[in-house]
Design a protein around this motif. Structure first.
Motif, PDB file in Angstrom:
ATOM      1  N   ALA A   1      20.892  -7.545   3.060  1.00 48.14           N
ATOM      2  CA  ALA A   1      20.361  -6.403   2.305  1.00 48.14           C
ATOM      3  C   ALA A   1      20.469  -5.132   3.132  1.00 48.14           C
ATOM      4  O   ALA A   1      20.168  -5.124   4.327  1.00 48.14           O
ATOM      5  CB  ALA A   1      18.911  -6.669   1.916  1.00 48.14           C
ATOM      6  N   SER A   2      20.893  -4.046   2.491  1.00 45.75           N
ATOM      7  CA  SER A   2      21.028  -2.774   3.198  1.00 45.75           C
ATOM      8  C   SER A   2      19.676  -2.281   3.709  1.00 45.75           C
ATOM      9  O   SER A   2      19.600  -1.582   4.726  1.00 45.75           O
ATOM     10  CB  SER A   2      21.656  -1.721   2.279  1.00 45.75           C
ATOM     11  N   GLY A   3      18.588  -2.669   3.032  1.00 48.20           N
ATOM     12  CA  GLY A   3      17.256  -2.296   3.499  1.00 48.20           C
ATOM     13  C   GLY A   3      16.945  -2.886   4.866  1.00 48.20           C
ATOM     14  O   GLY A   3      16.273  -2.254   5.684  1.00 48.20           O
ATOM     15  N   LEU A   4      17.439  -4.109   5.134  1.00 43.15           N
ATOM     16  CA  LEU A   4      17.223  -4.736   6.432  1.00 43.15           C
ATOM     17  C   LEU A   4      18.003  -4.006   7.517  1.00 43.15           C
ATOM     18  O   LEU A   4      17.457  -3.704   8.592  1.00 43.15           O
ATOM     19  CB  LEU A   4      17.635  -6.206   6.381  1.00 43.15           C
ATOM     20  N   SER A   5      19.279  -3.711   7.271  1.00 42.98           N
ATOM     21  CA  SER A   5      20.093  -2.975   8.248  1.00 42.98           C
ATOM     22  C   SER A   5      19.517  -1.578   8.483  1.00 42.98           C
ATOM     23  O   SER A   5      19.533  -1.067   9.614  1.00 42.98           O
ATOM     24  CB  SER A   5      21.541  -2.875   7.759  1.00 42.98           C
TER      25      SER A   5
ATOM     26  N   ILE B   1      11.591  -8.409  -3.613  1.00 38.75           N
ATOM     27  CA  ILE B   1      12.098  -8.016  -4.923  1.00 38.75           C
ATOM     28  C   ILE B   1      11.799  -6.549  -5.226  1.00 38.75           C
ATOM     29  O   ILE B   1      12.472  -5.926  -6.065  1.00 38.75           O
ATOM     30  CB  ILE B   1      11.503  -8.923  -6.028  1.00 38.75           C
ATOM     31  N   GLU B   2      10.816  -5.961  -4.530  1.00 38.24           N
ATOM     32  CA  GLU B   2      10.513  -4.545  -4.746  1.00 38.24           C
ATOM     33  C   GLU B   2      11.713  -3.658  -4.420  1.00 38.24           C
ATOM     34  O   GLU B   2      11.854  -2.563  -4.982  1.00 38.24           O
ATOM     35  CB  GLU B   2       9.317  -4.120  -3.893  1.00 38.24           C
ATOM     36  N   LEU B   3      12.573  -4.099  -3.500  1.00 34.14           N
ATOM     37  CA  LEU B   3      13.749  -3.303  -3.125  1.00 34.14           C
ATOM     38  C   LEU B   3      14.887  -3.453  -4.123  1.00 34.14           C
ATOM     39  O   LEU B   3      15.842  -2.685  -4.083  1.00 34.14           O
ATOM     40  CB  LEU B   3      14.245  -3.725  -1.736  1.00 34.14           C
ATOM     41  N   ARG B   4      14.783  -4.440  -5.007  1.00 34.79           N
ATOM     42  CA  ARG B   4      15.871  -4.723  -5.946  1.00 34.79           C
ATOM     43  C   ARG B   4      16.080  -3.545  -6.901  1.00 34.79           C
ATOM     44  O   ARG B   4      15.174  -3.116  -7.600  1.00 34.79           O
ATOM     45  CB  ARG B   4      15.552  -5.988  -6.740  1.00 34.79           C
ATOM     46  N   GLY B   5      17.307  -3.018  -6.892  1.00 36.79           N
ATOM     47  CA  GLY B   5      17.659  -1.914  -7.765  1.00 36.79           C
ATOM     48  C   GLY B   5      17.186  -0.560  -7.292  1.00 36.79           C
ATOM     49  O   GLY B   5      17.381   0.444  -7.992  1.00 36.79           O
ATOM     50  N   GLN B   6      16.575  -0.485  -6.101  1.00 31.23           N
ATOM     51  CA  GLN B   6      16.062   0.782  -5.579  1.00 31.23           C
ATOM     52  C   GLN B   6      17.156   1.481  -4.773  1.00 31.23           C
ATOM     53  O   GLN B   6      17.680   0.917  -3.806  1.00 31.23           O
ATOM     54  CB  GLN B   6      14.839   0.545  -4.694  1.00 31.23           C
TER      55      GLN B   6
ATOM     56  N   TYR C   1      11.554   3.936  -1.742  1.00 28.53           N
ATOM     57  CA  TYR C   1      11.449   2.808  -0.819  1.00 28.53           C
ATOM     58  C   TYR C   1      12.209   3.068   0.471  1.00 28.53           C
ATOM     59  O   TYR C   1      11.939   2.420   1.486  1.00 28.53           O
ATOM     60  CB  TYR C   1      11.930   1.525  -1.494  1.00 28.53           C
ATOM     61  N   GLY C   2      13.149   3.983   0.484  1.00 27.74           N
ATOM     62  CA  GLY C   2      13.775   4.391   1.730  1.00 27.74           C
ATOM     63  C   GLY C   2      12.774   5.062   2.650  1.00 27.74           C
ATOM     64  O   GLY C   2      12.734   4.807   3.869  1.00 27.74           O
ATOM     65  N   ILE C   3      11.915   5.923   2.087  1.00 31.50           N
ATOM     66  CA  ILE C   3      10.849   6.577   2.863  1.00 31.50           C
ATOM     67  C   ILE C   3       9.798   5.554   3.288  1.00 31.50           C
ATOM     68  O   ILE C   3       9.268   5.611   4.403  1.00 31.50           O
ATOM     69  CB  ILE C   3      10.201   7.712   2.051  1.00 31.50           C
ATOM     70  N   ILE C   4       9.519   4.593   2.407  1.00 30.00           N
ATOM     71  CA  ILE C   4       8.535   3.558   2.730  1.00 30.00           C
ATOM     72  C   ILE C   4       8.999   2.745   3.945  1.00 30.00           C
ATOM     73  O   ILE C   4       8.211   2.461   4.857  1.00 30.00           O
ATOM     74  CB  ILE C   4       8.308   2.630   1.520  1.00 30.00           C
TER      75      ILE C   4
ATOM     76  N   TRP D   1       0.831  -1.204   0.000  1.00 31.47           N
ATOM     77  CA  TRP D   1       0.000   0.000   0.000  1.00 31.47           C
ATOM     78  C   TRP D   1       0.868   1.258   0.000  1.00 31.47           C
ATOM     79  O   TRP D   1       0.602   2.199  -0.758  1.00 31.47           O
ATOM     80  CB  TRP D   1      -0.922  -0.004   1.212  1.00 31.47           C
ATOM     81  N   LEU D   2       1.903   1.270   0.822  1.00 33.47           N
ATOM     82  CA  LEU D   2       2.812   2.421   0.834  1.00 33.47           C
ATOM     83  C   LEU D   2       3.507   2.573  -0.520  1.00 33.47           C
ATOM     84  O   LEU D   2       3.713   3.693  -1.001  1.00 33.47           O
ATOM     85  CB  LEU D   2       3.856   2.252   1.949  1.00 33.47           C
ATOM     86  N   GLY D   3       3.856   1.433  -1.134  1.00 36.37           N
ATOM     87  CA  GLY D   3       4.517   1.488  -2.440  1.00 36.37           C
ATOM     88  C   GLY D   3       3.627   2.037  -3.533  1.00 36.37           C
ATOM     89  O   GLY D   3       4.123   2.545  -4.551  1.00 36.37           O
ATOM     90  N   SER D   4       2.312   1.960  -3.346  1.00 33.49           N
ATOM     91  CA  SER D   4       1.383   2.478  -4.364  1.00 33.49           C
ATOM     92  C   SER D   4       1.233   3.993  -4.297  1.00 33.49           C
ATOM     93  O   SER D   4       0.740   4.606  -5.250  1.00 33.49           O
ATOM     94  CB  SER D   4       0.012   1.813  -4.197  1.00 33.49           C
ATOM     95  N   VAL D   5       1.668   4.608  -3.186  1.00 28.21           N
ATOM     96  CA  VAL D   5       1.501   6.058  -3.041  1.00 28.21           C
ATOM     97  C   VAL D   5       2.824   6.798  -2.862  1.00 28.21           C
ATOM     98  O   VAL D   5       2.860   8.032  -2.957  1.00 28.21           O
ATOM     99  CB  VAL D   5       0.575   6.378  -1.848  1.00 28.21           C
ATOM    100  N   ILE D   6       3.906   6.076  -2.603  1.00 26.89           N
ATOM    101  CA  ILE D   6       5.213   6.706  -2.372  1.00 26.89           C
ATOM    102  C   ILE D   6       6.229   6.065  -3.306  1.00 26.89           C
ATOM    103  O   ILE D   6       6.285   4.837  -3.442  1.00 26.89           O
ATOM    104  CB  ILE D   6       5.659   6.544  -0.904  1.00 26.89           C
ATOM    105  N   ASN D   7       7.064   6.870  -3.919  1.00 27.73           N
ATOM    106  CA  ASN D   7       8.036   6.358  -4.887  1.00 27.73           C
ATOM    107  C   ASN D   7       9.337   5.882  -4.236  1.00 27.73           C
ATOM    108  O   ASN D   7       9.995   4.991  -4.745  1.00 27.73           O
ATOM    109  CB  ASN D   7       8.363   7.433  -5.932  1.00 27.73           C
TER     110      ASN D   7
END
Length: 700
Positions: free
Chosen positions: A627-631, A540-545, A448-451, A440-446
């Motif tokens: 993954a850096s997103g996890l840290s 996979i949404e975080l891939r390449g972001q 993924y760091g903010i998400i 849901w957040l991904g549908s309104v915010i571009n």
């Protein structure tokens, strides 16, 4: 000549004669020597004759027959190295061998070079063995492309196999000899993926991978690849793509194949794949790549081990089998079922030339239901796409767009199990809470760091009612730290440990605090911490972001790297340092310090403090590859926890705590049954310790 000379000569002759008699070979040895000489002569003659060879008259007669059956009196057969033609009843051949061209104008009348003789024998054997299929053995180089917005497929005429599957929506992040960083992801490329069917008679097997199909009925989104026989029979594989779909329908279609094959013979399915690398950090790809499979009627999904070679042989009916990579999968789904299956997964050796570009060699062999007189004997649905929960959860909708899709989806496919989201409780948290909120957040915010930031705040808000009391207990315990120190000084002896502990518990109780308040927040958050630990490396949404300095939130955000291999350490820590992981570690140490402020050091346990500070260092080693997103999530979570702790401490005033303690002490104390039993147990333990000390004193 005097007498002595004559005697000397006679003696010399006698010695020579005796020597010859004594050392001369026996009759058996003479025969053996003659045989060795004969063999040597044959070998020398053979070496001279090795420059030429020949085919027997029957071989040439069969070769001419095969050529006529294939193309009549003017037949021409071409392979990569050999061209054979029938001209005026004579066999004429040209061979390119070792950079040289060998030409035979009249092969029946002339002796042949050994390479030419071998090539003609192999060609003759292949055409004799394949009978009616011989006409489809001539190489073709054409291929067919079908595509939609999600998937582009290249289908080779050889074997009618999909040799390239491209996903336009995803970019490659692992640079290999096949792809650069800017090219679209290919689930597999030419030379990496082979599959086909083994057709049988009572005496012969025909592998569709060996034959060249002709494309017919071609459109932008479908094609029929066909083998057409002289007797009117046809065997074909039809591929169909629907718009905006990662599933391709693969149908076996045929006409009059009972003229070629035994109707009762089974058909075998064979699939091999060199699983390619797609990601920058190969450690997690290796951990999350293998063969997955599901039995018919079983909700569970199983897989071969990812870390080592494994081979399994199943006799139960199988619904689907998948070559599952970390973020992408190729899945064969049977409309009906696979009748048993043999699977083999073998990682490439680190010293092999393929290791840099490929993960594992995968092999699948199975049997499928087949009847030669059935127009549609088999049907499959191939999923070639991302391991994205939203997509895999809608697999039934994609399959149902094709004929027979409802039958394939009647057994719950559970393809979402291709995404490792943890055990039952943690998977439930991910699928019911984390993923829906994240999507849901991904549908309104571009960004993924903010998400991730907003997701972290939302999780903390949900946990706040459960943890705020614990944070307050920590604040009160910090205020009471001098009182606890005074109790420890008043009862320093180990014999008074129970009494000391009782006084501390009574002190905390009077202030409304709990000794276990610091542990409760972690226990309450643990399921969510473990759930997101499984979620982020699989997202996979975080891939390449990109976010801040991190180029890819699904990979480590290395700010420094080196090439030197450090034994043991490199296996766990790697050859780089991740900045978000480093920030998480520093914040974790700060959080440990904040927590330790509210706790008093227990006597006899001075090492516990250092153990608490060593844990964040351990996490640094453990999470550096993740993954850096996890840290980043853990870093934010710890920051919010520290801020909340200080906010609660600021709201808890010492005067209020002392007033509450005074009010508590004025009230009559009524001990609960549990407290009475606890105090009695403590009294008995103290008495036992005193008696033990007395006995020890008497012995001395």
């Amino acid at each position: 000549m005097d007498k002595n000379t004559i005697i000397g000569l006679l003696l010399m002759m006698a010695v020579i004669f005796g020597f010859n008699i004594f050392f001369s070979p026996s009759e058996e040895q003479q025969v053996q020597q003659q045989e060795q000489l004969a063999d040597q002569g044959k070998k020398e003659n053979g070496q001279k004759a090795a420059t030429t060879d020949s085919l027997s008259a029957s071989d040439f007669a069969k070769l001419k027959e095969n050529l006529k059956n294939y193309g009549g009196d003017s037949a021409v057969i071409k392979t990569d190295e050999l061209q054979v033609a029938l001209v005026d009843g004579k066999v004429k051949a040209t061979l390119n061998a070792a950079g040289k061209q060998i030409t035979v104008a009249d092969a029946e009348a002339e002796t042949l070079a050994p390479a030419m003789a071998i090539a003609l024998r192999e060609l003759n054997d292949a055409y004799t063995r394949n009978g009616d299929f011989s006409a489809m053995m001539v190489p073709r180089t054409d291929s067919v492309v079908i595509k939609n917005d999600s998937l582009q497929l290249v289908i080779s005429s050889k074997g009618a196999m999909i040799t390239r599957a491209t996903l336009p929506a995803y970019k490659s992040s692992h640079k290999t000899k096949h792809a650069s960083f800017e090219e679209n992801v290919e689930v597999f490329s030419p030379g990496e993926n082979q599959y086909g069917f083994m057709l049988n008679t009572s005496t012969q097997r025909y592998n569709t991978q060996d034959f060249y199909f002709t494309p017919v009925e071609k459109t932008d989104s479908s094609v029929l690849m066909a083998l057409n026989f002289a007797n009117g029979a046809q065997f074909g594989i039809r591929y169909t793509l629907k718009p905006d779909n990662y599933v391709v329908h693969m149908e076996v279609v045929q006409k009059h194949m009972d003229r070629v094959l035994d109707s009762s013979s089974p058909m075998y399915f064979d699939w091999t794949q060199k699983m390619r690398r797609h990601e920058v950090d190969g450690m997690f790809e290796e951990r999350n790549s293998t063969l997955y499979y599901k039995f018919v009627g079983d909700d569970d999904v199983d897989y071969l081990t990812e870390s080592s070679e494994e081979k399994e042989n199943f006799t139960d009916a199988m619904k689907w089998v998948a070559a599952k990579n970390q973020y992408f999968s190729a899945v064969f789904i049977a409309q009906k079922q696979f009748s048993g299956m043999t699977m083999h997964s073998k990682p490439f050796d680190k010293n092999s030339t393929d290791f840099a570009d490929y993960l594992k060699q995968l092999t699948v062999h199975s049997e499928v239901e087949y009847q030669a007189d059935n127009a549609n004997p088999a049907s499959f649905f191939l999923y070639l796409g991302p391991n994205r929960y939203k997509v895999l959860n809608n697999i039934d909708e994609m399959i149902n767009q094709y004929p027979g899709g409802e039958q394939a989806g009647s057994d719950d496919l559970n393809l979402t199990r291709l995404i490792p989201l943890g055990w039952a409780l943690f998977r439930w948290i991910n699928t019911m809470v984390v993923i829906p909120v994240f999507n849901w957040l991904g549908s309104v915010i571009n960004s993924y760091g903010i998400i991730i930031l907003i997701l972290t705040i939302l999780i903390k808000l949900v946990l706040t009612p459960l943890t705020i009391k614990s944070y307050r207990s920590q604040a009160v315990m910090k205020i009471l730290a001098p009182d606890v120190k005074a109790i420890n000084e008043k009862y320093p002896d180990q014999a008074d440990a129970m009494k000391r502990q009782q006084k501390i518990m009574e002190l905390y109780r009077s202030a409304g605090a709990s000794m276990f308040g610091g542990c409760l927040p972690m226990l309450l958050q643990m399921p969510i911490l473990i759930a997101v630990f499984a979620f982020f490396p699989s997202c996979i949404e975080l891939r390449g972001q990109a976010f801040l300095w991190a180029n890819d939130l699904s990979a480590p955000d290395a700010i420094a790297s080196w090439t030197t291999e450090i034994p043991i350490i490199s296996s766990y820590f790697g050859n780089h340092i991740s900045l978000f992981c480093l920030l998480m570690t520093v914040t974790n140490i700060a959080y440990t310090y904040v927590t330790m402020q509210s706790q008093t050091q227990q006597q006899g346990m001075p090492s516990m403090k250092w153990m608490m500070y060593l844990m964040p260092v351990f996490f640094l080693v453990f999470f550096n590859h993740y993954a850096s997103g996890l840290s980043y999530y853990y870093f934010l979570s710890l920051l919010i926890t520290i801020a909340t702790t200080y906010a609660v401490r600021a709201s808890v005033k010492e005067a209020d705590v002392r007033a509450a303690m005074a009010e508590y002490n004025k009230k009559p104390k009524k001990k609960s049954g549990w407290m009475a039993r606890l105090e009695e147990a403590q009294r008995q333990q103290q008495e036992a310790m005193r008696q033990q000390q007395k006995r020890g004193g008497k012995r001395r």
